[in-house]
Design a protein around this motif. Structure first.
Motif, mmCIF file in Angstrom:
data_model
loop_
_atom_site.group_PDB
_atom_site.id
_atom_site.type_symbol
_atom_site.label_atom_id
_atom_site.label_comp_id
_atom_site.label_asym_id
_atom_site.label_seq_id
_atom_site.Cartn_x
_atom_site.Cartn_y
_atom_site.Cartn_z
ATOM 1 N N GLY A 84 -13.665 -5.546 -5.245
ATOM 2 C CA GLY A 84 -13.788 -6.039 -3.879
ATOM 3 C C GLY A 84 -12.558 -6.800 -3.429
ATOM 4 O O GLY A 84 -12.033 -7.661 -4.154
ATOM 5 N N ILE A 85 -12.063 -6.480 -2.243
ATOM 6 C CA ILE A 85 -10.894 -7.162 -1.687
ATOM 7 C C ILE A 85 -11.307 -8.562 -1.239
ATOM 8 O O ILE A 85 -12.274 -8.736 -0.500
ATOM 9 N N VAL A 86 -10.543 -9.573 -1.694
ATOM 10 C CA VAL A 86 -10.852 -10.958 -1.343
ATOM 11 C C VAL A 86 -9.876 -11.518 -0.314
ATOM 12 O O VAL A 86 -10.156 -12.555 0.304
ATOM 13 N N ALA A 87 -8.723 -10.871 -0.124
ATOM 14 C CA ALA A 87 -7.748 -11.367 0.853
ATOM 15 C C ALA A 87 -6.836 -10.237 1.287
ATOM 16 O O ALA A 87 -6.497 -9.351 0.501
ATOM 17 N N ARG A 88 -6.475 -10.289 2.573
ATOM 18 C CA ARG A 88 -5.470 -9.389 3.145
ATOM 19 C C ARG A 88 -4.397 -10.267 3.774
ATOM 20 O O ARG A 88 -4.708 -11.122 4.599
ATOM 21 N N ASP A 89 -3.137 -10.055 3.380
ATOM 22 C CA ASP A 89 -2.049 -10.902 3.857
ATOM 23 C C ASP A 89 -0.949 -10.057 4.490
ATOM 24 O O ASP A 89 -0.730 -8.898 4.097
ATOM 25 N N ALA A 90 -0.263 -10.657 5.462
ATOM 26 C CA ALA A 90 0.953 -10.058 5.993
ATOM 27 C C ALA A 90 2.138 -10.582 5.206
ATOM 28 O O ALA A 90 2.212 -11.773 4.889
ATOM 29 N N VAL A 91 3.056 -9.706 4.854
ATOM 30 C CA VAL A 91 4.298 -10.080 4.182
ATOM 31 C C VAL A 91 5.433 -9.472 4.989
ATOM 32 O O VAL A 91 5.204 -8.564 5.798
ATOM 33 N N PRO A 92 6.670 -9.970 4.836
ATOM 34 C CA PRO A 92 7.769 -9.381 5.597
ATOM 35 C C PRO A 92 7.843 -7.872 5.397
ATOM 36 O O PRO A 92 7.950 -7.385 4.278
ATOM 37 N N ASP A 93 7.740 -7.130 6.487
ATOM 38 C CA ASP A 93 7.838 -5.664 6.487
ATOM 39 C C ASP A 93 6.724 -4.992 5.691
ATOM 40 O O ASP A 93 6.896 -3.859 5.236
ATOM 41 N N GLY A 94 5.608 -5.656 5.515
ATOM 42 C CA GLY A 94 4.583 -5.002 4.710
ATOM 43 C C GLY A 94 3.228 -5.674 4.784
ATOM 44 O O GLY A 94 2.968 -6.533 5.619
ATOM 45 N N ARG A 95 2.367 -5.228 3.859
ATOM 46 C CA ARG A 95 1.006 -5.745 3.771
ATOM 47 C C ARG A 95 0.654 -5.984 2.309
ATOM 48 O O ARG A 95 1.225 -5.365 1.411
ATOM 49 N N ARG A 96 -0.308 -6.894 2.100
ATOM 50 C CA ARG A 96 -0.739 -7.199 0.738
ATOM 51 C C ARG A 96 -2.259 -7.297 0.716
ATOM 52 O O ARG A 96 -2.873 -7.865 1.613
ATOM 53 N N TRP A 97 -2.829 -6.710 -0.343
ATOM 54 C CA TRP A 97 -4.271 -6.782 -0.580
ATOM 55 C C TRP A 97 -4.502 -7.418 -1.946
ATOM 56 O O TRP A 97 -3.783 -7.116 -2.898
ATOM 57 N N ARG A 98 -5.510 -8.268 -2.044
ATOM 58 C CA ARG A 98 -5.791 -8.925 -3.325
ATOM 59 C C ARG A 98 -7.253 -8.777 -3.695
ATOM 60 O O ARG A 98 -8.138 -8.891 -2.849
ATOM 61 N N ALA A 99 -7.479 -8.505 -4.968
ATOM 62 C CA ALA A 99 -8.810 -8.486 -5.558
ATOM 63 C C ALA A 99 -8.724 -9.245 -6.872
ATOM 64 O O ALA A 99 -7.642 -9.698 -7.278
ATOM 65 N N GLU A 100 -9.849 -9.391 -7.557
ATOM 66 C CA GLU A 100 -9.832 -10.140 -8.811
ATOM 67 C C GLU A 100 -8.940 -9.458 -9.839
ATOM 68 O O GLU A 100 -9.188 -8.332 -10.254
ATOM 69 N N GLY A 101 -7.854 -10.131 -10.223
ATOM 70 C CA GLY A 101 -6.943 -9.612 -11.234
ATOM 71 C C GLY A 101 -5.973 -8.555 -10.747
ATOM 72 O O GLY A 101 -5.173 -8.051 -11.540
ATOM 73 N N VAL A 102 -6.008 -8.210 -9.461
ATOM 74 C CA VAL A 102 -5.156 -7.136 -8.945
ATOM 75 C C VAL A 102 -4.554 -7.545 -7.603
ATOM 76 O O VAL A 102 -5.261 -8.080 -6.737
ATOM 77 N N THR A 103 -3.264 -7.294 -7.442
ATOM 78 C CA THR A 103 -2.588 -7.493 -6.160
ATOM 79 C C THR A 103 -1.798 -6.228 -5.836
ATOM 80 O O THR A 103 -1.070 -5.711 -6.686
ATOM 81 N N VAL A 104 -1.982 -5.723 -4.618
ATOM 82 C CA VAL A 104 -1.276 -4.524 -4.166
ATOM 83 C C VAL A 104 -0.416 -4.916 -2.967
ATOM 84 O O VAL A 104 -0.947 -5.378 -1.952
ATOM 85 N N THR A 105 0.903 -4.749 -3.092
ATOM 86 C CA THR A 105 1.819 -5.032 -1.997
ATOM 87 C C THR A 105 2.534 -3.739 -1.613
ATOM 88 O O THR A 105 3.069 -3.047 -2.483
ATOM 89 N N VAL A 106 2.517 -3.429 -0.319
ATOM 90 C CA VAL A 106 3.153 -2.210 0.177
ATOM 91 C C VAL A 106 4.193 -2.605 1.224
ATOM 92 O O VAL A 106 3.876 -3.349 2.162
ATOM 93 N N ILE A 107 5.427 -2.125 1.051
ATOM 94 C CA ILE A 107 6.549 -2.463 1.925
ATOM 95 C C ILE A 107 6.984 -1.216 2.685
ATOM 96 O O ILE A 107 7.066 -0.121 2.114
ATOM 97 N N ASP A 108 7.304 -1.387 3.956
ATOM 98 C CA ASP A 108 7.712 -0.274 4.803
ATOM 99 C C ASP A 108 9.175 0.092 4.533
ATOM 100 O O ASP A 108 10.071 -0.147 5.350
ATOM 101 N N GLN A 109 9.416 0.658 3.357
ATOM 102 C CA GLN A 109 10.736 1.142 2.957
ATOM 103 C C GLN A 109 10.560 2.462 2.216
ATOM 104 O O GLN A 109 9.632 2.608 1.418
ATOM 105 N N ALA A 110 11.455 3.403 2.487
ATOM 106 C CA ALA A 110 11.369 4.710 1.837
ATOM 107 C C ALA A 110 11.525 4.559 0.331
ATOM 108 O O ALA A 110 12.208 3.661 -0.160
ATOM 109 N N CYS A 111 10.872 5.449 -0.404
ATOM 110 C CA CYS A 111 10.829 5.346 -1.859
ATOM 111 C C CYS A 111 10.879 6.751 -2.454
ATOM 112 O O CYS A 111 10.474 7.722 -1.806
ATOM 113 N N ALA A 112 11.384 6.856 -3.657
ATOM 114 C CA ALA A 112 11.366 8.120 -4.398
ATOM 115 C C ALA A 112 10.741 7.864 -5.759
ATOM 116 O O ALA A 112 11.104 6.902 -6.445
ATOM 117 N N ASP A 113 9.781 8.696 -6.139
ATOM 118 C CA ASP A 113 9.126 8.548 -7.428
ATOM 119 C C ASP A 113 10.171 8.629 -8.532
ATOM 120 O O ASP A 113 10.969 9.560 -8.589
#
Length: 240
Positions: A84-113
């Protein structure tokens, strides 16, 4: 007499400073100015990053999909968990989601695997249990339909493999919108009825690679057949 008065008056004027006295210079006024603090910009979430996004990393391999009010986390040797997501945050040029023991940050920049070289629209940072890994992110494919109930459940090579799920690497678990193999996860994006079964479009990810394919699922009794590229796969239904 008149000449003496004139001379005397001139002398008096000279003694009293008869020359014009220059006016005093105007006093310069001092203006005190108070510097206005520069406002600190508040990070805002960029609209380029959708609400449904999947972040992946390599070494270790993790997949974290933002799924409504939960983070759907999986990885090699890591059973899928919905947190379950416990917090949604704005970060510079991106977004962040947090759950217990997990944080997902996504930035609006091109990426290559970094393994397959496949381009992705966003960069990602995953923190799982205190361990941080960097990777890429992309919009989560939206399922257009669901797999019928007759196909759902766990399927494996035989009854013995069904009895030992922790050691089997040949099983597949089917849910309404996913096919999960040992080291790959398939998001179902379309389901079409066909004779004796359904045809599905699937977006797979696993072992640092991603690919899409179409497969046909058919069930006869307790035997599932998955047909697609290569030889068909046959598995038996495992008891619930």
């Amino acid at each position: 007499m008149r000449g003496r008065v004139t001379i005397g008056l001139a002398a008096m004027l000279a003694g009293c400073g008869g020359a014009p006295v220059p006016a005093p210079e105007p006093t310069a006024s001092v203006v005190m100015s108070v510097a206005t603090p520069t406002p600190v910009p508040v990070p805002t979430a960029t609209s380029a990053i959708p609400d449904a996004v999947t972040a992946t990393t390599n070494e270790p391999f993790y997949s974290a999909a933002i799924d409504g009010d939960a983070i759907r986390l999986s990885g090699v040797d890591l059973p899928e968990r919905r947190l379950g997501i416990v917090a949604r945050d704005a970060v510079p040029d991106g977004r962040r989601w947090r759950a217990e023991g997990v944080t997902v940050t996504v930035i609006d920049q091109a990426c290559a695997d970094d393994m397959s070289g496949e381009p992705r629209p966003f960069r990602s940072v995953l923190t799982v249990g205190g361990r941080t890994a960097r990777g890429c992110a992309f919009p989560t494919p939206r399922a257009q339909a669901t797999i019928p109930a007759a196909f759902l459940g766990r399927w494996d090579r035989d009854a013995a493999a069904c009895a030992a799920p922790a050691t089997s690497i040949e099983g597949v678990t089917i849910s309404p919108r996913e096919l999960r193999f040992h080291e790959s996860l398939g998001d179902v994006t379309a389901v079409t009825p066909v004779a004796g079964g359904v045809a599905i479009a699937v977006a797979y990810s696993g072992e640092g690679e991603r690919w899409t394919t179409r497969q046909t699922l058919r069930v006869a009794g307790d035997v599932l057949t998955i047909a697609g590229e290569g030889a068909p796969i046959r598995r038996v239904r495992c008891p619930r």
